[in-house]
Scaffold this active site. Sequence first.
Site, mmCIF file in Angstrom:
data_model
loop_
_atom_site.group_PDB
_atom_site.id
_atom_site.type_symbol
_atom_site.label_atom_id
_atom_site.label_comp_id
_atom_site.label_asym_id
_atom_site.label_seq_id
_atom_site.Cartn_x
_atom_site.Cartn_y
_atom_site.Cartn_z
ATOM 1 N N ARG A 121 10.492 -55.509 -45.307
ATOM 2 C CA ARG A 121 9.469 -55.107 -46.262
ATOM 3 C C ARG A 121 8.467 -54.168 -45.593
ATOM 4 O O ARG A 121 7.874 -54.531 -44.583
ATOM 5 C CB ARG A 121 8.742 -56.346 -46.797
ATOM 6 C CG ARG A 121 8.095 -55.979 -48.106
ATOM 7 C CD ARG A 121 7.224 -56.960 -48.749
ATOM 8 N NE ARG A 121 7.467 -58.369 -48.618
ATOM 9 C CZ ARG A 121 6.822 -59.233 -49.375
ATOM 10 N NH1 ARG A 121 5.983 -58.827 -50.290
ATOM 11 N NH2 ARG A 121 7.005 -60.512 -49.212
ATOM 12 N N THR B 93 3.717 -50.261 -48.248
ATOM 13 C CA THR B 93 4.100 -50.189 -49.678
ATOM 14 C C THR B 93 4.549 -51.550 -50.206
ATOM 15 O O THR B 93 4.634 -51.752 -51.414
ATOM 16 C CB THR B 93 5.273 -49.214 -49.871
ATOM 17 O OG1 THR B 93 6.401 -49.732 -49.167
ATOM 18 C CG2 THR B 93 4.951 -47.832 -49.343
ATOM 19 N N ASP C 201 9.270 -69.933 -43.800
ATOM 20 C CA ASP C 201 10.085 -68.733 -43.585
ATOM 21 C C ASP C 201 11.497 -69.156 -43.160
ATOM 22 O O ASP C 201 11.679 -69.728 -42.084
ATOM 23 C CB ASP C 201 9.437 -67.862 -42.497
ATOM 24 C CG ASP C 201 10.167 -66.529 -42.357
ATOM 25 O OD1 ASP C 201 9.529 -65.493 -42.590
ATOM 26 O OD2 ASP C 201 11.377 -66.539 -42.028
ATOM 27 N N ASP D 239 12.765 -67.647 -39.790
ATOM 28 C CA ASP D 239 12.126 -68.278 -38.629
ATOM 29 C C ASP D 239 12.672 -69.681 -38.403
ATOM 30 O O ASP D 239 12.912 -70.089 -37.258
ATOM 31 C CB ASP D 239 10.604 -68.344 -38.825
ATOM 32 C CG ASP D 239 9.939 -66.997 -38.568
ATOM 33 O OD1 ASP D 239 10.595 -66.106 -37.984
ATOM 34 O OD2 ASP D 239 8.770 -66.840 -38.956
HETATM 35 N N1 URA Z 1 11.090 -65.693 -47.622
HETATM 36 C C1 URA Z 1 11.074 -66.886 -46.972
HETATM 37 O O1 URA Z 1 11.739 -67.058 -45.953
HETATM 38 N N2 URA Z 1 10.275 -67.865 -47.460
HETATM 39 C C2 URA Z 1 9.535 -67.724 -48.584
HETATM 40 O O2 URA Z 1 8.857 -68.668 -48.988
HETATM 41 C C3 URA Z 1 9.575 -66.468 -49.241
HETATM 42 C C4 URA Z 1 10.351 -65.472 -48.735
#
Ligand code: URA
Length: 208
Positions: free
Chosen positions: A103, A107, A199, A202
């Site tokens: 991302r 933007t 995430d 992660d």
């Molecule tokens: N991507 C993720 O890994 N977790 C989220 O909550 C949103 C996007």
Amino acid sequence: MGRFIVCDHPLIQHKMTFLRDKNTDTKQFRELVDELATMMAYEVTKDIPLEKIRVQTPVAEAEGFVVGRMLGLVPILRAGLGMVDGMLKLLPSAKVGHIGMYRDPETLQPVEYYFSLPSDVTERELIVLDPMLATGGSANAAIASLKARSCRPTKLVCLIAAPEGVKAVQEAHPDIDIYVAALDRHLNGHGYIVPGLGDAGDRLYGTK
Ligand code: URA
């Protein structure tokens, strides 16, 4: 409009609970994503067409069925990678492409940085994999990118979706069926799904 299917089998709900738990470590998290992907593969292929064949049992000739469609898996990097092996356990003949998206911090739009597909991709029905359907930006961009290359994406498989992401994909790609293990409440101000699991990349790879 494509179908929206919540795969809420009791075993999926059980594993999703531990996947969400912040005390689940990287090893367990990876194993859970793998197992959930296998269970989702079962649901996602429920409507797959079959071809009739005949086999000879030790006793007599019998009619049987084999899967009559060539499939491809397309994980969105990097979290989608965690779902590939689990899916391949049930779909060993599927080939695998990869789409890398990040991302843009200014933007906030998804930018494609990697794209690789099997050579016979146009003969295959493609299943796009991304564990978290948040805004829908990456999924929409990945599906659009596949369509622009004359590929045939038909399904998007996620573990957790926010309603915002589901709506965005349904609006942009009404021909795509969306499969999720859970539909959560909403996105927070940082784009995380609530309650979600944090995430996914992660947690899969032990990064921060
Ligand atoms: N991507 C993720 O890994 N977790 C989220 O909550 C949103 C996007």
